[in-house]
Design a protein around this motif. Structure first.
Motif, mmCIF file in Angstrom:
data_model
loop_
_atom_site.group_PDB
_atom_site.id
_atom_site.type_symbol
_atom_site.label_atom_id
_atom_site.label_comp_id
_atom_site.label_asym_id
_atom_site.label_seq_id
_atom_site.Cartn_x
_atom_site.Cartn_y
_atom_site.Cartn_z
ATOM 1 N N CYS A 179 0.834 -1.207 0.000
ATOM 2 C CA CYS A 179 0.000 0.000 0.000
ATOM 3 C C CYS A 179 0.866 1.253 0.000
ATOM 4 C CB CYS A 179 -0.905 -0.006 1.224
ATOM 5 S SG CYS A 179 -1.893 1.495 1.415
ATOM 6 N N VAL A 180 0.548 2.194 -0.870
ATOM 7 C CA VAL A 180 1.360 3.414 -0.986
ATOM 8 C C VAL A 180 1.118 4.380 0.170
ATOM 9 C CG1 VAL A 180 1.495 3.263 -3.504
ATOM 10 C CG2 VAL A 180 -0.374 4.552 -2.448
ATOM 11 N N LEU A 181 0.127 4.094 1.015
ATOM 12 C CA LEU A 181 -0.137 4.955 2.164
ATOM 13 C C LEU A 181 0.422 4.371 3.451
ATOM 14 C CD1 LEU A 181 -1.401 7.380 3.574
ATOM 15 C CD2 LEU A 181 -3.618 6.195 3.521
ATOM 16 N N CYS A 182 0.104 3.103 3.743
ATOM 17 C CA CYS A 182 0.496 2.528 5.037
ATOM 18 C C CYS A 182 1.527 1.414 4.924
ATOM 19 C CB CYS A 182 -0.749 2.023 5.776
ATOM 20 S SG CYS A 182 -1.455 0.503 5.079
ATOM 21 N N GLY A 183 1.822 0.954 3.711
ATOM 22 C CA GLY A 183 2.774 -0.139 3.549
ATOM 23 C C GLY A 183 2.181 -1.508 3.771
ATOM 24 N N LEU B 85 -7.863 10.445 1.609
ATOM 25 C CA LEU B 85 -7.239 11.660 1.086
ATOM 26 C C LEU B 85 -6.676 12.495 2.232
ATOM 27 C CD1 LEU B 85 -6.557 13.485 -1.297
ATOM 28 C CD2 LEU B 85 -8.841 14.512 -1.081
ATOM 29 N N LYS B 86 -7.443 12.637 3.304
ATOM 30 C CA LYS B 86 -6.962 13.374 4.474
ATOM 31 C C LYS B 86 -5.740 12.686 5.083
ATOM 32 C CE LYS B 86 -11.578 15.110 5.630
ATOM 33 N NZ LYS B 86 -12.730 15.018 6.576
ATOM 34 N N ALA B 87 -5.789 11.353 5.179
ATOM 35 C CA ALA B 87 -4.667 10.610 5.762
ATOM 36 C C ALA B 87 -3.400 10.767 4.925
ATOM 37 C CB ALA B 87 -5.041 9.131 5.892
ATOM 38 N N ASP C 273 -5.834 -2.546 5.760
ATOM 39 C CA ASP C 273 -5.323 -1.853 6.934
ATOM 40 C C ASP C 273 -5.763 -0.392 6.990
ATOM 41 O OD1 ASP C 273 -3.934 -4.135 7.918
ATOM 42 O OD2 ASP C 273 -2.346 -3.761 6.451
ATOM 43 N N CYS C 274 -5.549 0.373 5.892
ATOM 44 C CA CYS C 274 -5.868 1.808 5.924
ATOM 45 C C CYS C 274 -7.047 2.184 5.045
ATOM 46 C CB CYS C 274 -4.647 2.631 5.527
ATOM 47 S SG CYS C 274 -4.220 2.507 3.764
ATOM 48 N N ARG C 275 -7.542 1.233 4.231
ATOM 49 C CA ARG C 275 -8.734 1.405 3.382
ATOM 50 C C ARG C 275 -8.474 2.241 2.130
ATOM 51 N NH1 ARG C 275 -11.236 -2.690 4.686
ATOM 52 N NH2 ARG C 275 -13.174 -1.871 3.807
ATOM 53 N N LEU C 276 -7.211 2.507 1.793
ATOM 54 C CA LEU C 276 -6.929 3.198 0.543
ATOM 55 C C LEU C 276 -7.165 2.248 -0.626
ATOM 56 C CD1 LEU C 276 -5.858 5.762 -0.896
ATOM 57 C CD2 LEU C 276 -3.572 4.723 -0.792
ATOM 58 N N VAL C 277 -7.845 2.723 -1.643
ATOM 59 C CA VAL C 277 -8.156 1.918 -2.820
ATOM 60 C C VAL C 277 -7.113 2.193 -3.898
ATOM 61 C CG1 VAL C 277 -9.917 1.397 -4.555
ATOM 62 C CG2 VAL C 277 -10.608 2.024 -2.222
ATOM 63 N N HIS D 232 -5.347 6.124 -13.426
ATOM 64 C CA HIS D 232 -5.541 6.461 -12.018
ATOM 65 C C HIS D 232 -5.012 5.299 -11.182
ATOM 66 C CE1 HIS D 232 -8.968 9.626 -12.653
ATOM 67 N NE2 HIS D 232 -7.853 9.943 -13.266
ATOM 68 N N THR D 233 -3.908 5.529 -10.515
ATOM 69 C CA THR D 233 -3.293 4.467 -9.716
ATOM 70 C C THR D 233 -3.872 4.400 -8.311
ATOM 71 O OG1 THR D 233 -1.496 5.927 -8.997
ATOM 72 C CG2 THR D 233 -1.148 4.676 -11.024
ATOM 73 N N VAL D 234 -4.444 5.516 -7.830
ATOM 74 C CA VAL D 234 -4.994 5.596 -6.474
ATOM 75 C C VAL D 234 -6.401 6.174 -6.554
ATOM 76 C CG1 VAL D 234 -4.643 6.490 -4.138
ATOM 77 C CG2 VAL D 234 -2.663 6.005 -5.585
ATOM 78 N N HIS D 235 -7.301 5.660 -5.708
ATOM 79 C CA HIS D 235 -8.697 6.087 -5.704
ATOM 80 C C HIS D 235 -9.049 6.492 -4.274
ATOM 81 C CE1 HIS D 235 -8.786 4.080 -9.648
ATOM 82 N NE2 HIS D 235 -8.096 3.128 -9.042
ATOM 83 N N PHE D 236 -9.166 7.803 -4.054
ATOM 84 C CA PHE D 236 -9.280 8.335 -2.697
ATOM 85 C C PHE D 236 -10.727 8.450 -2.229
ATOM 86 C CE2 PHE D 236 -5.297 10.253 -4.293
ATOM 87 C CZ PHE D 236 -4.418 9.917 -3.272
ATOM 88 N N ALA D 237 -10.992 7.987 -1.034
ATOM 89 C CA ALA D 237 -12.177 8.380 -0.268
ATOM 90 C C ALA D 237 -11.777 9.601 0.565
ATOM 91 C CB ALA D 237 -12.639 7.239 0.624
ATOM 92 N N PRO D 238 -12.739 10.342 1.105
ATOM 93 C CA PRO D 238 -12.360 11.507 1.924
ATOM 94 C C PRO D 238 -11.375 11.178 3.042
ATOM 95 C CG PRO D 238 -14.681 11.620 1.384
ATOM 96 C CD PRO D 238 -14.204 10.295 0.880
#
Length: 343
Positions: free
Chosen positions: A26-30, A254-256, A59-63, A245-251
């Motif tokens: 995951c590009v946000l939390c690993g 995106l904040k995280a 883990d972090c719910r990033l799509v 689009h490599t990443v699909h943000f929920a609110p």
């Protein structure tokens, strides 16, 4: 975080990739635990070949699009002969009333936090033909600059056409941040339909923090994964735009992402995007008629009247309700580089 190229024999079921791909944490939390939410998604804007899947990090719910084309030549395949090269009407669209209104809307999002003043210096990342920069210069009289990877867009910029003073760069925000003289040069940096294309959004926003003055603002505008129409249309939801689009943000994600990059979130809202239904319907019909290639021209000619009628009967009135309840198709976030920064 990158991994080795995935051979064709190892691709997940339903994934067809004409270029080398990678499967990374995951590009946000690993995290490395993912669940597939969409299969068989393809490019319905430029009709580039391939079908991909969309997964959510447990883990972090990033799509994320996963696996994805390897950044560089493989991912670049999906941008070749597009935007400024294909004769598209993007430049002309922003010179129409809809384009002017959209850019005014973007200015209004920033001004939910503070007024834009002539002393501001604005950098638009992924500036394309520079239409937003031209509008904000006209409306607020501030200095403007842009950076984009598409050489043709920079060369055909409306800023140059109109002789608006500006500095235009070819490349990325991270590459710009490698130049020490660029550090702290900008009071506002904008990402308008750009960050969702980025292979490493956290690293890019960290570079953006270097470009900003302490207290400077970032406006990020991206599709909203929590959109009602995303749920309704599934893999035919047009803002998916896979695999570009490599990443699909929920609110929340995106904040995280902004916070992990060291930015302070000040404002968030969903945004009207009044062609979401129409383009998604078009994508569904295209897939039914021509599932693996660009549909013949007659399809859009037949679809035109249907889309025109449904836009007035369905899309236009529903969009206001979706915006009111936070389920519109796009979102905007304004964050700030902290006044006391360790950079």
């Amino acid at each position: 975080m990158t991994g080795p190229a995935t051979p064709d024999s190892a691709l997940p079921e339903g994934v067809v990739a004409p270029v080398p791909v990678e499967t990374i944490p995951c590009v946000l939390c690993g995290g490395e635990s993912f669940r597939t939410v969409l299969r068989g998604v393809r490019d319905r804007i430029w009709f580039k070949p391939g079908r991909y899947q969309v997964q959510i990090c447990e883990d972090c719910r990033l799509v994320q699009t996963r696996p994805r084309p390897i950044p560089g030549e493989a991912l670049g395949f999906y941008y070749k002969d597009t935007y400024s090269q294909d004769g598209s009407n993007i430049k002309e669209m922003y010179d129409q009333p809809f384009g002017h209104l959209l850019n005014i809307y973007r200015i209004a999002c920033i001004e939910k936090v503070r007024k834009i003043v002539p002393e501001d210096h604005i950098l638009d990342v992924g500036c394309s033909f520079g239409s937003f920069l031209a509008k904000v210069h006209d409306e607020r009289g501030c200095a403007v600059a842009g950076v984009d990877m598409d050489v043709g867009s920079i060369e055909q910029s409306v800023l140059t056409d109109r002789k608006i003073p500006c500095s235009l760069h070819i490349g990325t925000a991270a590459e710009l941040a490698e130049q020490p003289e660029q550090h702290g040069q900008y009071s506002i940096v904008t990402y308008l339909e750009c960050l969702e294309h980025d292979p490493d959004p956290v690293a890019t926003l960290k570079a953006t923090r270097q470009l900003l003055k302490p207290g400077g603002l970032v406006l990020i505008e991206v599709p909203n994964w929590r959109s009602f129409w995303r749920w309704f249309w599934g893999r035919w939801w047009m803002p998916l735009f896979v695999p570009q689009h490599t990443v699909h943000f929920a609110p929340a994600t995106l904040k995280a992402t902004a916070e992990k990059a060291g930015l302070e979130v000040l404002h968030h809202q969903t945004m009207l995007m009044p062609v979401e239904w129409s383009l998604s319907l078009r994508g569904l019909v295209h897939d039914l008629v021509s599932p693996d290639s660009k549909p013949p021209p007659w399809v859009d000619k037949v679809l035109g009247p249907v889309i025109f009628v449904t836009w007035f009967l369905i899309e236009f009135p529903v969009q206001f309700w979706l915006r009111a309840f936070g389920f519109a198709g796009h979102q905007a976030l304004v964050a700030r580089r902290p006044l006391e920064s360790g950079d």
